[in-house]
Write an enzyme that holds these catalytic residues in place. Structure first.
Site, PDB file in Angstrom:
ATOM      1  N   CYS A 102       0.861  -1.189   0.000  1.00 26.00           N
ATOM      2  CA  CYS A 102       0.000   0.000   0.000  1.00 26.00           C
ATOM      3  C   CYS A 102       0.896   1.237   0.000  1.00 26.00           C
ATOM      4  CB  CYS A 102      -0.992  -0.012   1.163  1.00 26.00           C
ATOM      5  SG  CYS A 102      -0.275   0.071   2.813  1.00 26.00           S
ATOM      6  N   ARG A 114      -3.661  -0.399   5.351  1.00 27.16           N
ATOM      7  CA  ARG A 114      -4.283  -1.460   4.530  1.00 27.16           C
ATOM      8  C   ARG A 114      -3.417  -2.703   4.385  1.00 27.16           C
ATOM      9  NH1 ARG A 114      -5.095   2.229  -0.518  1.00 27.16           N
ATOM     10  NH2 ARG A 114      -3.219   3.085   0.456  1.00 27.16           N
ATOM     11  N   ASP A 122      -8.232   3.833   0.766  1.00 25.04           N
ATOM     12  CA  ASP A 122      -7.328   4.273   1.835  1.00 25.04           C
ATOM     13  C   ASP A 122      -8.146   4.844   2.997  1.00 25.04           C
ATOM     14  OD1 ASP A 122      -5.382   5.335   3.424  1.00 25.04           O
ATOM     15  OD2 ASP A 122      -4.296   6.305   1.787  1.00 25.04           O
TER      16      ASP A 122
HETATM   17  P1  4NP Z   1      -1.945   2.933   4.014  1.00 28.12           P
HETATM   18  O1  4NP Z   1      -2.531   4.349   4.516  1.00 28.12           O
HETATM   19  O2  4NP Z   1      -1.345   3.177   2.646  1.00 28.12           O
HETATM   20  O3  4NP Z   1      -3.158   2.072   3.949  1.00 28.12           O
HETATM   21  O4  4NP Z   1      -0.928   2.497   5.048  1.00 28.12           O
HETATM   22  C1  4NP Z   1      -1.727   5.498   4.604  1.00 28.12           C
HETATM   23  C2  4NP Z   1      -0.894   5.662   5.682  1.00 28.12           C
HETATM   24  C3  4NP Z   1      -0.133   6.814   5.800  1.00 28.12           C
HETATM   25  C4  4NP Z   1      -0.213   7.780   4.810  1.00 28.12           C
HETATM   26  C5  4NP Z   1      -1.045   7.602   3.726  1.00 28.12           C
HETATM   27  C6  4NP Z   1      -1.813   6.454   3.618  1.00 28.12           C
HETATM   28  N1  4NP Z   1       0.552   8.951   4.934  1.00 28.12           N
HETATM   29  O5  4NP Z   1       0.424   9.836   4.071  1.00 28.12           O
HETATM   30  O6  4NP Z   1       1.344   9.084   5.875  1.00 28.12           O
END
Ligand code: 4NP
Length: 171
Positions: A19, A25, A133
Site C-alpha cells: 500500500c 491497509r 485508503d
Molecule cells: P496505508 O494508509 O497506505 O493504507 O498504510 C496510509 C498511511 C499513511 C499515509 C497515507 C496512507 N501517509 O500519508 O502518511
C-alpha cells in the site's frame, strides 16, 4: 478468478502486499492473510510480507485504528513494523498484490508474468476494485477494509490450496 502464478522455488510461496504507508491497509491484509494461511496449515511454505511505496513510517507499528479494528476481530496486530517497497521485492516474491491503482502504478503495474496484481483481483464478491485508503477517514473505513481483506484473503488461501501447489511449479 485470477490465476496464482507459479512458485519460483519449490516448497516455498512468498506473497507481498503493498500500500502507500504500510501502516493501514497492507498491514491489515498481512495479518489477516497470514492468520488464514496458518489456519489452513500452509504456514510452513507460504510466507506473507507487506510494505509501502512511501517511506514516512518505516519502523513504525500499525496505525492505532487499524490495530484496534484487527484486535476487535481477534487478530494480533502487535508484531507489525512498516517497511518501504524496493524493486527487489518484485524478484523475491511469487505474488505481489497492490491495494489500489496508485500503489500498482508506483511499483510498475501488472507484469506479463502475472506476478503483480491488485489485491482485490482475488475478491470473490466484487473483483478488480481497490481497497480504499482509510487513513484520512473514520473508523468505518477500517471496518470496510477488514471486510474486504477477510473475504479476499480467504479466496487467496483457497486458491493456494487448489494450486498451483506451492513448490510444484517453477518460473
Ligand atoms: P496505508 O494508509 O497506505 O493504507 O498504510 C496510509 C498511511 C499513511 C499515509 C497515507 C496512507 N501517509 O500519508 O502518511
Amino acid at each position: 478468478m485470477t490465476a496464482l502464478p507459479a512458485a519460483r522455488t519449490p516448497g516455498s510461496y512468498r506473497i507481498a502486499l503493498v500500500c502507500l504507508g504500510n501502516i493501514c491497509r497492507s498491514p491489515m491484509a498481512h495479518v489477516v492473510l497470514a492468520s488464514l494461511v496458518d489456519e489452513a496449515g500452509l504456514s510452513g511454505h507460504v510466507a506473507v510480507d507487506s510494505c509501502g511505496t512511501g517511506g514516512w513510517h518505516v519502523g513504525d507499528p500499525m496505525d492505532d485504528r487499524a490495530a484496534a479494528t484487527l484486535t476487535a476481530a481477534g487478530y494480533d496486530p502487535t508484531l507489525h513494523r512498516a517497511q518501504k517497497f524496493a524493486p527487489r521485492w518484485l524478484d523475491e516474491h511469487d505474488l505481489v498484490l497492490a491495494m489500489d491503482e496508485s500503489n500498482l502504478a508506483d511499483i510498475g503495474g501488472r507484469t506479463s508474468g502475472g506476478r503483480v496484481h491488485l489485491f482485490r483481483d482475488f475478491d470473490p464478491v466484487d473483483p478488480g476494485g481497490e481497497v480504499p485508503d482509510p487513513y484520512y477517514g473514520g473508523d468505518a473505513g477500517f471496518q470496510e477494509v477488514l471486510t474486504m481483506v477477510e473475504r479476499t484473503s480467504a479466496a487467496i488461501v483457497a486458491a493456494l490450496q487448489r494450486g498451483p501447489a506451492p513448490g510444484r511449479a517453477t518460473g
